[in-house]
Enzyme design. Structure first.
Site, mmCIF file in Angstrom:
data_model
loop_
_atom_site.group_PDB
_atom_site.id
_atom_site.type_symbol
_atom_site.label_atom_id
_atom_site.label_comp_id
_atom_site.label_asym_id
_atom_site.label_seq_id
_atom_site.Cartn_x
_atom_site.Cartn_y
_atom_site.Cartn_z
ATOM 1 N N HIS A 241 43.271 38.658 33.756
ATOM 2 C CA HIS A 241 42.047 38.340 33.028
ATOM 3 C C HIS A 241 41.193 37.357 33.827
ATOM 4 C CE1 HIS A 241 43.383 39.965 28.983
ATOM 5 N NE2 HIS A 241 44.500 39.985 29.702
ATOM 6 N N ASP B 134 36.314 35.965 27.337
ATOM 7 C CA ASP B 134 37.257 37.086 27.341
ATOM 8 C C ASP B 134 37.367 37.641 25.930
ATOM 9 O OD1 ASP B 134 39.956 38.435 27.123
ATOM 10 O OD2 ASP B 134 40.054 37.845 29.227
#
Length: 470
Positions: free
Chosen positions: A25, A124
């Site tokens: 990520h 995110d």
């Protein structure tokens, strides 16, 4: 005179980037942050203390601090200091209410102390609840960045529906083979075994409920970013326009950033030197990413399959990616094959490796970053997915994009050998043709005027507009 007044009235936008604490990520969000900085946006990358330390060991972060208007801000990830060895075992510790509350508190403090104040937060998708709750107090818009493929993200949008319809949990063999009809646009693609691995959990499992909650929150963001390109996932990307006013496809992000790279992050060229000694398209690159931790038996099955295939291979295999701690596996692997036939390394510059002419295939865990990097270099894949979005990616690789082979569910030396021979020896024309076409489209998308480049320009323009409205 008018021009001077206009300059004074146009503040530099300040973007705060909030990744989920996991390398897969962090990496694409860090690349996007570099792009923001290169295009003149003030950028603060809010990384956890733990992963800032890890990243500093792997790369030269001091080079990033020399980028214009780029800053690191370290906050907690909320998890205890003694995390398990296997990264995927640590995931549940990042999503507990206590951990999330700690992250929210430090994000709130960060935003309150920023100067200039934040224009927006790029969060995110798995940080959506925290980002939306905290930014609401400051009146700051949130742009979601989902680090999965658009296709897998679209599947997660329908997790709640699949629970209600009894599709989840997928647990028995009959469920594994059944076609999934609950996801519009993917009715003829996914089977039970291709759904994200969380779909094998019971409906009341906290990890499954975390994904459902975060996906629902993500859909309330002002817009969404994907690390993909239009020609790869256009039908699914268009579906997100029914949820978000604006959808930005910026992939492959690593290729979009390439023109701005001036130096390598690592001086270790051992594997590149080894690749230089091999003929074009003869070497199989093997890497299962930063999260997967293999058992001793799995390592040995792959090892024998690779050796028996007779094909040269470069395998990234770290000590912490093997569950066995007895040293037997390491000893066998590092002394059981001639140096010209196989090389094992702790780390490799993956983008550089995949771009090397000697590499003709990639045996991968099907993580999205690795999949996209392989596609952009025209390297066909053998997919061995285990967790998260990898099962969806591997299905798309084999059945939607036709750029590789899906080895899902198998870890047998004979199957490994046959798969490697099929890809490296038989040179399947259908796969080679598709990989070449996809690589060309990926590279065209990041050129000036390409779809991803245009979307990046639109995103930056929209962020600048936000700063004027704040």
């Amino acid at each position: 005179m008018i021009h001077v007044m206009a300059e004074k009235e146009s503040p530099t936008p300040h973007v705060v980037v909030l990744p989920f604490p996991a390398h897969g990520h962090i990496n694409p969000m860090l690349t996007l942050s570099k792009l923001f900085s290169h295009f003149g946006l003030e950028t603060t990358f809010a990384i956890s203390h733990r992963f800032h330390t890890r990243l500093n060991k792997l790369t030269h972060l001091n080079k990033l601090t020399r980028l214009p208007s780029f800053h690191f801000a370290t906050i907690t990830d909320g998890a205890p200091s003694d995390l398990p060895k296997a990264p995927f075992q640590a995931f549940p510790l990042f999503i507990t209410p206590t951990a999330r509350a700690a992250v929210a508190t430090e994000l709130r403090d960060l935003l309150a102390g920023l100067s200039p104040p934040a224009t927006c937060v790029v969060a995110d998708g798995l940080m959506s609840t925290i980002a939306l709750d905290v930014t609401a107090e400051f009146g700051i818009p949130v742009i979601a960045f989902r680090t999965y493929s658009a296709t897998c993200t679209w599947a997660t949008v329908f997790l709640k529906k699949m629970v209600e319809e009894g599709v989840i949990p997928v647990q028995i063999q009959e469920d594994m083979e059944k076609e999934i009809t609950s996801i519009p646009g993917l009715e003829n693609l996914l089977r039970g075994q291709d759904l994200p691995v969380i779909c094998r959990l019971d409906p009341d499992h906290p990890v499954l409920n975390f994904y459902i909650t975060e996906t629902s929150a993500m859909c309330k963001a002002s817009s969404i970013i994907f690390n993909t390109f239009h020609n790869l996932e256009s039908p699914i990307i268009s579906k997100f326009s029914t949820i978000f006013p604006k959808v930005y496809s910026l992939g492959p992000l690593h290729s979009l950033f390439k023109p701005h790279i001036t130096t390598s992050n690592n001086n270790d060229t051992t594997c590149i030197t080894w690749l230089n000694s091999h003929h074009p398209n003869t070497v199989l690159y093997v890497s299962f990413g930063t999260v997967v931790c293999l058992s001793r038996d799995q390592v040995m099955e792959f090892w024998h399959g690779l050796v028996n295939s007779g094909k040269p291979f470069l395998w990234v295999l770290r000590d912490d990616s093997i569950q066995s701690g007895d040293g037997v596996v390491d000893s066998v692997l590092r002394h059981g094959v001639p140096a010209e036939r196989g090389l094992l390394v702790d780390w490799a510059p993956q983008e550089e490796v995949l771009a090397h002419p000697a590499v003709g295939g990639f045996l991968s865990h099907s993580g999205w970053n690795s999949t996209l990097e392989s596609i952009s270099e025209g390297v066909p894949l053998i997919c061995w997915p285990l967790i998260a979005d990898q099962t969806v990616n591997s299905r798309c690789v084999s059945e939607m994009w036709r750029v590789g082979i899906d080895m899902k569910g198998s870890c047998d030396r004979v199957i490994v050998e046959n798969m490697v021979r099929d890809l490296m020896e038989n040179k399947r024309e259908d796969i080679l043709r598709s990989t070449a076409e996809m690589a060309n489209m990926a590279n065209e998308s990041v050129k000036k005027g390409g779809s991803s480049y245009r979307d990046l320009e639109k995103l930056i323009e929209d962020i600048r507009s936000m700063s004027l409205n704040n």
